[in-house]
Write a protein that holds these residues in place. Structure first.
Motif, PDB file in Angstrom:
ATOM      1  N   ALA A   1       6.421   5.750  -6.463  1.00  0.00           N
ATOM      2  CA  ALA A   1       7.027   7.389  -6.485  1.00  0.00           C
ATOM      3  C   ALA A   1       6.730   7.664  -7.849  1.00  0.00           C
ATOM      4  CB  ALA A   1       8.202   7.281  -6.782  1.00  0.00           C
ATOM      5  N   ASN A   2       6.102   6.332  -8.644  1.00  0.00           N
ATOM      6  CA  ASN A   2       6.167   6.779 -10.068  1.00  0.00           C
ATOM      7  C   ASN A   2       4.815   7.011 -10.695  1.00  0.00           C
ATOM      8  OD1 ASN A   2       8.443   6.455 -10.870  1.00  0.00           O
ATOM      9  ND2 ASN A   2       8.726   4.889 -11.627  1.00  0.00           N
ATOM     10  N   ASP A   3       3.407   6.903  -9.494  1.00  0.00           N
ATOM     11  CA  ASP A   3       2.569   7.083  -9.805  1.00  0.00           C
ATOM     12  C   ASP A   3       2.450   8.526  -9.403  1.00  0.00           C
ATOM     13  OD1 ASP A   3      -0.641   7.007  -8.113  1.00  0.00           O
ATOM     14  OD2 ASP A   3      -0.282   4.843  -9.695  1.00  0.00           O
TER      15      ASP A   3
ATOM     16  N   TYR B   1       9.931   1.299  -2.119  1.00  0.00           N
ATOM     17  CA  TYR B   1       8.741   2.629  -2.742  1.00  0.00           C
ATOM     18  C   TYR B   1       9.181   3.668  -4.866  1.00  0.00           C
ATOM     19  CZ  TYR B   1       6.211   6.773  -2.167  1.00  0.00           C
ATOM     20  OH  TYR B   1       5.108   8.628  -2.046  1.00  0.00           O
ATOM     21  N   CYS B   2      10.146   3.306  -4.606  1.00  0.00           N
ATOM     22  CA  CYS B   2      10.710   4.386  -5.331  1.00  0.00           C
ATOM     23  C   CYS B   2      10.064   3.552  -6.892  1.00  0.00           C
ATOM     24  CB  CYS B   2      12.095   4.907  -5.851  1.00  0.00           C
ATOM     25  SG  CYS B   2      12.833   5.715  -4.234  1.00  0.00           S
ATOM     26  N   VAL B   3      10.584   1.954  -6.866  1.00  0.00           N
ATOM     27  CA  VAL B   3      10.033   1.260  -7.396  1.00  0.00           C
ATOM     28  C   VAL B   3       7.289   1.076  -7.431  1.00  0.00           C
ATOM     29  CG1 VAL B   3       9.853  -1.422  -8.112  1.00  0.00           C
ATOM     30  CG2 VAL B   3      11.299  -0.208  -7.812  1.00  0.00           C
TER      31      VAL B   3
ATOM     32  N   THR C   1       0.896  -0.794  -0.424  1.00  0.00           N
ATOM     33  CA  THR C   1       0.088   0.077  -0.162  1.00  0.00           C
ATOM     34  C   THR C   1       1.603   0.914   0.230  1.00  0.00           C
ATOM     35  OG1 THR C   1      -1.874  -0.973   1.045  1.00  0.00           O
ATOM     36  CG2 THR C   1      -1.363   1.192   0.822  1.00  0.00           C
ATOM     37  N   CYS C   2       0.068   1.937  -0.958  1.00  0.00           N
ATOM     38  CA  CYS C   2       1.183   3.338  -1.016  1.00  0.00           C
ATOM     39  C   CYS C   2       0.373   5.199  -0.670  1.00  0.00           C
ATOM     40  CB  CYS C   2       1.852   4.044  -1.694  1.00  0.00           C
ATOM     41  SG  CYS C   2       2.725   2.261  -2.901  1.00  0.00           S
ATOM     42  N   GLY C   3       1.011   5.711  -0.052  1.00  0.00           N
ATOM     43  CA  GLY C   3      -0.032   6.443   0.263  1.00  0.00           C
ATOM     44  C   GLY C   3       0.529   7.845   0.908  1.00  0.00           C
ATOM     45  N   MET C   4       0.038   8.939   1.142  1.00  0.00           N
ATOM     46  CA  MET C   4       0.647   9.847   1.432  1.00  0.00           C
ATOM     47  C   MET C   4      -0.409  10.426   2.856  1.00  0.00           C
ATOM     48  SD  MET C   4       2.628  11.456  -0.889  1.00  0.00           S
ATOM     49  CE  MET C   4       3.089  13.130  -0.038  1.00  0.00           C
ATOM     50  N   VAL C   5       1.156  11.158   3.734  1.00  0.00           N
ATOM     51  CA  VAL C   5       0.450  10.399   5.302  1.00  0.00           C
ATOM     52  C   VAL C   5       0.884  11.941   5.966  1.00  0.00           C
ATOM     53  CG1 VAL C   5       1.928   9.960   7.096  1.00  0.00           C
ATOM     54  CG2 VAL C   5      -0.022   9.974   7.664  1.00  0.00           C
ATOM     55  N   ASN C   6       0.155  12.732   6.423  1.00  0.00           N
ATOM     56  CA  ASN C   6       0.189  13.400   6.776  1.00  0.00           C
ATOM     57  C   ASN C   6       0.309  13.948   8.715  1.00  0.00           C
ATOM     58  OD1 ASN C   6       2.002  17.074   7.835  1.00  0.00           O
ATOM     59  ND2 ASN C   6      -0.009  17.959   6.744  1.00  0.00           N
ATOM     60  N   SER C   7       1.077  14.621  10.207  1.00  0.00           N
ATOM     61  CA  SER C   7       0.234  14.366  10.903  1.00  0.00           C
ATOM     62  C   SER C   7       1.097  15.944  12.004  1.00  0.00           C
ATOM     63  CB  SER C   7       0.988  13.114  11.236  1.00  0.00           C
ATOM     64  OG  SER C   7       2.341  12.604  11.423  1.00  0.00           O
TER      65      SER C   7
ATOM     66  N   ARG D   1       6.102  13.567  -4.375  1.00  0.00           N
ATOM     67  CA  ARG D   1       6.957  14.053  -5.571  1.00  0.00           C
ATOM     68  C   ARG D   1       8.395  14.530  -5.312  1.00  0.00           C
ATOM     69  NH1 ARG D   1       6.239  11.604  -9.128  1.00  0.00           N
ATOM     70  NH2 ARG D   1       3.960  11.230  -9.793  1.00  0.00           N
ATOM     71  N   GLU D   2       8.830  15.050  -3.875  1.00  0.00           N
ATOM     72  CA  GLU D   2       9.494  15.789  -3.323  1.00  0.00           C
ATOM     73  C   GLU D   2      10.432  14.057  -3.064  1.00  0.00           C
ATOM     74  OE1 GLU D   2       9.790  17.775   0.475  1.00  0.00           O
ATOM     75  OE2 GLU D   2       7.312  18.599  -0.002  1.00  0.00           O
ATOM     76  N   PHE D   3      10.112  13.094  -2.701  1.00  0.00           N
ATOM     77  CA  PHE D   3      11.351  12.201  -2.926  1.00  0.00           C
ATOM     78  C   PHE D   3      11.587  11.396  -3.501  1.00  0.00           C
ATOM     79  CE2 PHE D   3      12.010   7.360  -1.806  1.00  0.00           C
ATOM     80  CZ  PHE D   3      12.717   7.623  -0.401  1.00  0.00           C
ATOM     81  N   SER D   4      10.781  11.244  -4.792  1.00  0.00           N
ATOM     82  CA  SER D   4      10.981  10.371  -6.603  1.00  0.00           C
ATOM     83  C   SER D   4      12.186  11.508  -6.766  1.00  0.00           C
ATOM     84  CB  SER D   4       9.870  10.999  -6.954  1.00  0.00           C
ATOM     85  OG  SER D   4       9.483  12.503  -7.376  1.00  0.00           O
ATOM     86  N   VAL D   5      12.889  12.494  -6.317  1.00  0.00           N
ATOM     87  CA  VAL D   5      13.814  13.290  -6.727  1.00  0.00           C
ATOM     88  C   VAL D   5      15.191  12.118  -5.643  1.00  0.00           C
ATOM     89  CG1 VAL D   5      13.005  15.658  -7.146  1.00  0.00           C
ATOM     90  CG2 VAL D   5      14.340  14.150  -4.604  1.00  0.00           C
TER      91      VAL D   5
END
Length: 166
Positions: free
Chosen positions: A142-144, A137-139, A89-95, A149-153
C-alpha cells in the motif's frame, strides 16, 4: 544422364530456401519432388520464445478467484522481498463482475511461499481475505506509489487490529 543434370540444376536453383510455390512450378516430376524434399530439410528460422512472465504465478493464482478470469487486466505489478514471508507480488487487477461490467482496479497480494493470492476489498467473494493478508498488503504494497490508494485508507486500523490479535 541429361535428366540427372537437369534435376541437379533445378535443385540448385531451389536452394535451401525453396518455397512450395517455387517447387510447384517445376514441370519434371522427380525434380519437383526433390525440390519439395530439399525445402523440407532446410533449416527453419529460429522461433523466438516469448519472454517468460515473471508474474505468471501471481496472475494464475488470482484469476482463479475472479468471476470472469479472461477479462482480467493487470497493472502496476511489482515484487517485494520480505524478511518474514519471502517474496510477495503486489499489483492491481480490473475484471468484469457478474453484471458484465468492469468493477474497477483493486489491489492484490500474492504470497509465493504459500501460493496464495488475496484480492483486497473483496468482501465475501474471496475466502482468503482476512486480517493477516490484508495487513501484509498494507505493510508491503500500500505504501508503494503503485499500491491501491482506495484500500490504503483502511490500513492503519487493519494493522492495529492484526497486531493486537497476535
Amino acid at each position: 544422364m541429361k535428366m540427372f543434370f537437369a534435376a541437379r540444376a533445378l535443385l540448385a536453383a531451389c536452394g535451401n530456401s525453396a518455397r512450395a510455390a517455387d517447387c510447384t512450378s517445376i514441370a519434371d516430376t522427380q525434380a519437383r519432388l526433390a525440390c519439395f524434399d530439399n525445402a523440407a530439410k532446410a533449416p527453419k528460422a529460429a522461433i523466438k520464445k516469448p519472454p517468460t512472465d515473471e508474474f505468471a504465478d501471481a496472475k494464475a493464482a488470482l484469476v482463479r478467484k475472479l468471476t470472469d478470469p479472461e477479462s482480467a487486466r493487470f497493472t502496476d505489478l511489482f515484487k517485494v522481498s520480505t524478511p518474514d514471508e519471502g517474496e510477495v507480488t503486489c499489483g492491481m487487477v480490473n475484471s468484469k463482475n457478474r453484471m458484465g461490467g468492469y468493477a474497477g482496479a483493486r489491489g492484490f497480494i500474492f504470497h509465493k511461499r504459500q501460493n496464495l493470492a488475496t484480492l483486497m476489498l473483496s468482501g465475501g467473494s474471496d475466502p482468503d481475505y482476512r486480517g493477516e493478508n490484508a495487513a501484509s498488503y498494507c505493510v508491503y504494497c500500500a505504501n508503494d506509489p503503485r499500491g491501491d490508494r482506495e484500500f490504503s485508507v483502511h490500513c492503519p486500523s487493519l494493522i492495529k487490529s492484526y497486531r493486537s490479535a497476535r
